[in-house]
Design an enzyme around this catalytic site. Structure first.
Site, short mmCIF file in Angstrom:
data_model
loop_
_atom_site.label_atom_id
_atom_site.label_comp_id
_atom_site.label_asym_id
_atom_site.label_seq_id
_atom_site.Cartn_x
_atom_site.Cartn_y
_atom_site.Cartn_z
N HIS A 332 0.85 -1.19 0.00
CA HIS A 332 0.00 0.00 0.00
C HIS A 332 0.88 1.24 0.00
O HIS A 332 1.83 1.33 0.78
CB HIS A 332 -0.91 0.00 1.23
CG HIS A 332 -1.75 1.23 1.37
ND1 HIS A 332 -1.63 2.11 2.42
CD2 HIS A 332 -2.71 1.74 0.57
CE1 HIS A 332 -2.49 3.10 2.27
NE2 HIS A 332 -3.15 2.90 1.16
N SER A 333 0.59 2.18 -0.88
CA SER A 333 1.27 3.46 -0.92
C SER A 333 2.79 3.27 -1.09
O SER A 333 3.23 2.59 -2.02
CB SER A 333 0.94 4.25 0.36
OG SER A 333 1.43 5.57 0.31
N LEU A 334 3.60 3.82 -0.19
CA LEU A 334 5.05 3.69 -0.29
C LEU A 334 5.49 2.24 -0.22
O LEU A 334 6.52 1.86 -0.80
CB LEU A 334 5.72 4.50 0.83
CG LEU A 334 7.25 4.52 0.84
CD1 LEU A 334 7.80 5.15 -0.42
CD2 LEU A 334 7.77 5.24 2.07
N SER A 336 4.21 -0.24 -1.73
CA SER A 336 4.21 -0.82 -3.08
C SER A 336 5.49 -0.43 -3.83
O SER A 336 6.03 -1.23 -4.60
CB SER A 336 2.97 -0.36 -3.84
OG SER A 336 3.00 1.06 -4.02
N PHE A 481 -1.67 -1.18 -4.08
CA PHE A 481 -2.87 -0.43 -3.72
C PHE A 481 -2.50 1.04 -3.52
O PHE A 481 -1.62 1.36 -2.72
CB PHE A 481 -3.48 -0.97 -2.42
CG PHE A 481 -3.76 -2.45 -2.43
CD1 PHE A 481 -4.26 -3.06 -3.56
CD2 PHE A 481 -3.50 -3.23 -1.32
CE1 PHE A 481 -4.51 -4.43 -3.58
CE2 PHE A 481 -3.75 -4.59 -1.32
CZ PHE A 481 -4.25 -5.19 -2.46
#
Length: 712
Positions: A332-334, A336, A481
């Site tokens: 998720h976010s960073l 990923s 995500f």
């Protein structure tokens, strides 16, 4: 007839009634923000604990796995301990008697020893018919058993001394219940024992992962619970045939390791005292992005993520020796971006690399020796095709050639310069020519020229260097995500991802982000090979952190991301309404323009004497008059045509990469208001979970009970 007795005069029970032992249920105490909440174990776990307790194993230090194997219960110590992550131990009780709390009206279990006293008093009262029993707890709390249906609990309001009134006269009485079946609590049945697939989930910036400031463990718990619900509703047939068990999701935490290095103390020393809370929030969350771009702390982060996933994988296999499923990863976010950099720097087996290269050469229309011939034709150097074919030069070998190599092949100076100029111009656009070129961390921290072939290409990439650890497994699919991967690649100087590039050890890649909302259109999956454009109104994406990947692979085309179908098999109602209104307005506009066109042509038509012209001239005129009537019928025929497939490269095995969620009705009012929530909505999104499950089980040949409309 006598009036019925009031509540103050409870009914008298007849003596000598039958007594039945109470059925115990096991609970554990969950502490959240200094508030205690007693949570029941699943029926499956409670039965295992009771069997171990009944067998007399409580005297030994017996460990009973619960919650799908993610927690162990030490029976003798009555403690619940997390297996895969660090968490405070929780108290465990074998519960039979409960009283209603004073804050949230939740029932609280009595201690096991006092519950035994209550059960003994209840048994005597039922057997002998002697009710109105009064018992006093160790805390001087009084419990009165009036009859089997009326039992009350009094909390003392004052300190115990001889001058205050008795506890029964103080405070409001609380309800007492015997047995878990008599209290309003939802007891889950339990999770399937069979684990089909393992997914590691890496969080983004900060210690909190959603709008409620919950940890990654709590958010992944929600994601797992939604997956169990989706399995029951969309894979029921496969479950009945015992083809499907469940997917295990395990969180990976790197934030605590990063901030335990002492960097927080250094930041505290230089942080200004003004707007204290905001500055500490920034230090604890936003600065994680800068830490990842730091040479020192980037190494700490990637080491932590890789070692933690390897540790979890080893521990999982130790506890599940019969597991034979695959492993996927999600970020998720960073998180990923961290996973993308890790996967980009994994080393594939030599046989796989050779097989992949051979497959690419034989299947790609733009690869191999034939492509080299086409390049030479473009450069008007066809007479040298035989020389390159004799040396077995393909596209990759051509781009590795230096001036010395071309000179040794007997290529004159003029053609050499043409070929070298072509190589240099194409290399500037070619991003993933080699595996490491797509990752920023292979480039030194100073902006030195990167030598590729005969020329030094000055590519200013002010990036850090890091030594990327290798994973002990090969992930099947990578789910991102709300991912900023596309933005970070662009900032690193990457303009284009080569369509032939794929992650060395991972064949699947899905970039999922929160909704499109009224510019452009979203592509519906399944309408053609790569998805047709639907008339779903769309705004800018609500998730302010998410960026697309596909335009970096196919920059010359403009196309929308795939619209994820709703998990209930339809579009959301407000989107259907928007689509209907949009179609209606388009039809109205076309009809109005058609009428105006006919009126204008009739107004500008030649006068009556012109009708005396030859019939050969009248026929084209009649055709022009009928033409406006035919135009409104043309668009439907064009709509029915399948759009040409969009080739988005091998990054996801030739399949689409970017997927967008459908917005909720309330989110369509103000995209700025729901921007932050849009970035944190994935943990409880049924549509996201269903896509993850569908893609995972497709690798095992298992499909949904009923394909969703518009799904691939």
């Amino acid at each position: 007839a006598q009036p019925p007795p009031s509540a103050a005069e409870p009914l008298e029970a007849e003596p000598g009634g039958p007594y039945e032992a109470v059925a115990p249920h096991w609970f554990y105490c969950s502490v959240t923000e200094a508030r205690e909440r007693w949570v029941p174990f699943s029926a499956q776990d409670s039965q295992r604990l009771e069997e171990a307790h009944g067998a007399g194993r409580a005297q030994d230090d017996v460990v009973v796995p619960t919650s799908g194997g993610r927690y162990d219960v030490h029976l003798r110590a009555r403690r619940r301990v997390a297996v895969y992550w660090e968490e405070e131990e929780a108290e465990v009780r074998r519960c039979t008697w409960f009283y209603k709390g004073d804050k949230d009206n939740k029932f609280i279990p009595y201690s096991e020893s006092f519950s035994e006293e209550l059960e003994e008093a209840y048994m005597i009262a039922v057997t002998l018919g002697e009710w109105k029993k009064k018992l006093e707890s160790p805390n001087r709390e009084v419990i009165i058993l009036h009859n089997p249906k009326l039992m009350v609990h009094y909390h003392p309001l004052a300190s115990s001394d001889d001058w205050v009134s008795t506890p029964t006269e103080q405070g409001r009485p609380r309800t007492v219940k015997r047995g878990v079946e008599n209290i309003p609590v939802e007891i889950p049945s339990g999770e399937p024992l069979q684990i089909d697939h393992l997914v590691f989930v890496v969080h983004g910036i900060g210690p909190a992962c959603d709008i409620r400031f919950r940890s990654i463990v709590q958010c992944v718990n929600d994601f797992r619970n939604v997956s169990l619900s989706m399995l029951q509703s969309h894979f029921r047939k496969a479950q009945e045939q015992q083809q499907v068990g469940r997917v295990e999701f395990l969180p990976v935490n790197w934030h605590s390791s990063l901030h335990s290095t002492g960097v927080d103390v250094d930041l505290e020393r230089i942080t200004l005292p003004s707007i204290n809370r905001l500055r500490h929030f920034i230090n604890d969350t936003i600065l994680d992005v800068f830490f990842y771009n730091s040479p020192t702390y980037c190494q700490t982060i990637v080491d932590t993520v890789a070692s933690e996933m390897n540790r979890l994988h080893r521990l999982f296999l130790q506890r599940n020796p019969r597991f034979s499923g695959g492993v996927s990863i999600a970020g998720h976010s960073l998180g990923s971006l961290i996973l993308f950099d890790l996967l980009t720097n994994q080393k594939a087996d030599p046989e796989e690399e050779e097989h992949s290269a051979q497959g690419s050469r034989t299947t790609s229309s733009m690869g191999g020796v034939e492509e080299v011939k086409e390049i030479l034709k473009k450069l008007e150097l066809s007479e040298y095709c035989d020389v390159f074919e004799k040396e077995k030069m393909d596209r990759q070998a051509l781009f590795l050639c230096t001036e010395k190599n071309l000179k040794e092949m007997g290529i004159p100076l003029g053609p050499r310069m043409k070929i070298l100029h072509y190589i240099s111009s194409k290399t500037e656009m070619k991003v993933c020519f080699l595996h490491g070129l797509c990752s920023c961390h292979h480039i030194p921290s100073h902006s030195s020229p990167l030598t590729q072939g005969p020329l030094s290409l000055s590519i200013p990439l002010p990036q850090v260097s890091a030594n990327y650890p290798q994973l002990n497994y090969k992930p099947s699919i990578f789910f991102a995500f709300g991912s900023p991967i596309g933005m970070f690649l662009t900032v690193r100087g990457v303009k284009r991802i080569d369509p032939s590039y794929s992650l060395p050890t991972c064949k699947g890649f899905f970039n999922i982000f929160h909704p499109v909302g009224t510019r452009g259109r979203a592509a519906l999956p399944g309408a053609g090979a790569a998805g047709a454009l639907a008339t779903v109104p769309s705004r800018a994406q609500f998730d302010p952190v998410a960026y697309r990947i596909e335009p970096m692979i196919v920059p010359e085309l403009e196309f929308e991301p795939m619209l994820l179908p709703h998990h209930k098999g339809r579009k959301r109602m407000h989107l259907e309404l928007k689509e209907g209104l949009t179609r209606m307005s388009v039809d109205l506009k076309n009809n109005l323009l058609g009428s105006l066109r006919v009126a204008w042509q009739s107004f500008t038509r030649a006068p009556a004497p012109a009708l005396e012209a030859a019939s050969s001239e009248a026929e084209p005129e009649a055709a022009t008059e009928k033409q406006p009537d035919m135009k409104p019928e043309e668009p439907p025929a064009a709509v029915k045509e399948e759009p040409p497939p969009i080739n988005v490269g091998r990054l996801n095995g030739g399949n689409r990469i970017d997927y967008v969620l459908q917005e909720k009705p309330i989110e369509s009012f103000n995209e700025y208001l729901f921007a932050l929530q849009g970035h944190l909505c994935y943990w409880e999104s049924e549509d996201t979970v269903l896509l993850v499950l569908k893609e995972i089980y497709q690798t095992q040949g298992i499909t949904l009970d009923q394909p969703l409309p518009g799904s691939q």
